[in-house]
Write an enzyme that holds these catalytic residues in place. Structure first.
Site, PDB file in Angstrom:
ATOM      1  N   ASP A  32     -22.738   3.750  37.263  1.00  0.00           N
ATOM      2  CA  ASP A  32     -23.741   3.854  37.929  1.00  0.00           C
ATOM      3  C   ASP A  32     -24.249   4.546  38.958  1.00  0.00           C
ATOM      4  O   ASP A  32     -23.448   4.498  39.700  1.00  0.00           O
ATOM      5  CB  ASP A  32     -24.348   2.155  38.259  1.00  0.00           C
ATOM      6  CG  ASP A  32     -25.190   0.763  36.830  1.00  0.00           C
ATOM      7  OD1 ASP A  32     -25.651   1.796  35.996  1.00  0.00           O
ATOM      8  OD2 ASP A  32     -24.550   0.156  36.952  1.00  0.00           O
ATOM      9  N   ASP A  51     -20.530   7.435  43.593  1.00  0.00           N
ATOM     10  CA  ASP A  51     -21.949   6.969  44.694  1.00  0.00           C
ATOM     11  C   ASP A  51     -22.306   6.336  45.687  1.00  0.00           C
ATOM     12  O   ASP A  51     -23.010   6.547  46.493  1.00  0.00           O
ATOM     13  CB  ASP A  51     -22.532   7.410  43.759  1.00  0.00           C
ATOM     14  CG  ASP A  51     -22.859   6.219  42.566  1.00  0.00           C
ATOM     15  OD1 ASP A  51     -24.093   5.637  43.404  1.00  0.00           O
ATOM     16  OD2 ASP A  51     -22.834   5.058  42.321  1.00  0.00           O
ATOM     17  N   LYS A  90     -16.056  -4.227  44.295  1.00  0.00           N
ATOM     18  CA  LYS A  90     -15.533  -3.567  45.030  1.00  0.00           C
ATOM     19  C   LYS A  90     -17.124  -3.940  46.261  1.00  0.00           C
ATOM     20  O   LYS A  90     -17.941  -4.497  46.305  1.00  0.00           O
ATOM     21  CB  LYS A  90     -16.878  -2.167  44.688  1.00  0.00           C
ATOM     22  CG  LYS A  90     -16.091  -1.633  43.388  1.00  0.00           C
ATOM     23  CD  LYS A  90     -16.871  -0.889  42.855  1.00  0.00           C
ATOM     24  CE  LYS A  90     -16.340  -0.126  41.223  1.00  0.00           C
ATOM     25  NZ  LYS A  90     -17.095   0.946  40.625  1.00  0.00           N
ATOM     26  N   THR A 124     -16.094  -0.066  36.828  1.00  0.00           N
ATOM     27  CA  THR A 124     -18.346  -0.430  36.559  1.00  0.00           C
ATOM     28  C   THR A 124     -18.105  -1.783  37.329  1.00  0.00           C
ATOM     29  O   THR A 124     -17.241  -2.577  36.842  1.00  0.00           O
ATOM     30  CB  THR A 124     -18.301  -0.155  35.540  1.00  0.00           C
ATOM     31  OG1 THR A 124     -20.173   0.245  36.611  1.00  0.00           O
ATOM     32  CG2 THR A 124     -17.959  -1.388  34.457  1.00  0.00           C
ATOM     33  N   SER A 125     -18.996  -2.033  38.049  1.00  0.00           N
ATOM     34  CA  SER A 125     -19.235  -3.129  39.035  1.00  0.00           C
ATOM     35  C   SER A 125     -20.688  -3.723  37.543  1.00  0.00           C
ATOM     36  O   SER A 125     -20.666  -5.498  37.848  1.00  0.00           O
ATOM     37  CB  SER A 125     -19.766  -3.844  39.910  1.00  0.00           C
ATOM     38  OG  SER A 125     -18.870  -3.291  41.171  1.00  0.00           O
ATOM     39  N   ASP A 133     -16.971   5.332  38.049  1.00  0.00           N
ATOM     40  CA  ASP A 133     -17.773   4.295  38.270  1.00  0.00           C
ATOM     41  C   ASP A 133     -18.402   4.998  37.568  1.00  0.00           C
ATOM     42  O   ASP A 133     -18.592   5.535  36.739  1.00  0.00           O
ATOM     43  CB  ASP A 133     -18.592   5.006  39.327  1.00  0.00           C
ATOM     44  CG  ASP A 133     -20.082   3.268  40.139  1.00  0.00           C
ATOM     45  OD1 ASP A 133     -19.633   2.725  39.523  1.00  0.00           O
ATOM     46  OD2 ASP A 133     -20.818   4.034  40.021  1.00  0.00           O
TER      47      ASP A 133
END
Length: 219
Positions: A16, A166, A141, A109-110, A14
């Site tokens: 962020d 996270d 996600k 990542t989103s 991931d």
């Protein structure tokens, strides 16, 4: 929670909160959004972490058409991409990425590619060659699609890939994909990751002889 070393053939990362600390800009954007619609700002932030923006909007405005979520999200993404004030690397991120550079790894990542590029650049971190961004998936996600695609990109079964995450949404997505997951930072500990580290300084990578596997020492 597991503290023993984890053995893997691939890593799914991931961005962020895991590689990049972007909490300051995320808070600025989403607190303003919450205030505009009259939602509790802390609750919006809890939901927003790890998700694509349109999925957060749909959570709080379930009766609004998807097209309106997507249109508003495009505006928020443009603002987030332009706002890099306070974006810094998570402690240990640069050394960790250097250690895994020769190993199979992918960013999952989103963020869309423009936002991911802006934040990795602002944090002075190298962008992984393999990456799954918002444009690459049909579901945000906690859907596991991103991690499944990331594992496929690396050519490994998801069970042989360790995820670093996270957020609640990200950890749930990793578990749904069938991957062990290392929770990074204080936010992650409560969401049931396979193992937990305070930051990436607590991770040591050991390459194993033979089939290209490696071992992650945590703590």
């Amino acid at each position: 929670m597991q503290t023993a070393p984890l053995t893997a053939h691939g890593l799914l990362l991931d961005m962020d909160g895991t590689l990049v600390d972007s909490d300051a800009v995320v808070a600025r954007i989403w607190r303003e959004w919450a205030a505009r619609y009259g939602f509790d700002q802390d609750e919006v932030l809890r939901v927003a972490h790890g998700r694509q923006g349109h999925a957060t909007m749909a959570h709080f405005l379930p009766d609004r058409p998807l097209e309106r979520h997507l249109a508003e999200n495009r505006k928020l993404l443009a603002r987030e991409t332009a706002d890099t004030e306070g974006v810094v690397p998570v402690p240990g991120a640069a050394a960790f990425l250097a250690a895994i550079a020769p190993l199979p790894h992918a960013l999952v990542t989103s963020a869309d590619l423009a936002l991911a590029t802006a934040r990795m650049s602002a944090a002075d971190l190298p962008m992984p060659r393999a990456r799954v961004t918002a444009e690459s998936v049909s579901a945000s996600k906690p859907d596991p699609e991103g991690f499944l695609k990331g594992a496929a990109e690396l050519g490994h079964d998801p069970a042989d890939c360790v995820v670093f995450e996270d957020s609640r949404a990200g950890i749930e997505a990793a578990r749904a994909a069938g991957s062990p997951v290392v929770g990074v930072g204080p936010r992650a500990a409560e969401f049931g990751p396979t193992a937990h580290v305070p930051d990436l300084r607590a991770v040591r990578v050991e390459r194993l002889p033979g089939d290209g596997g490696f071992r992650l020492h945590l703590g």
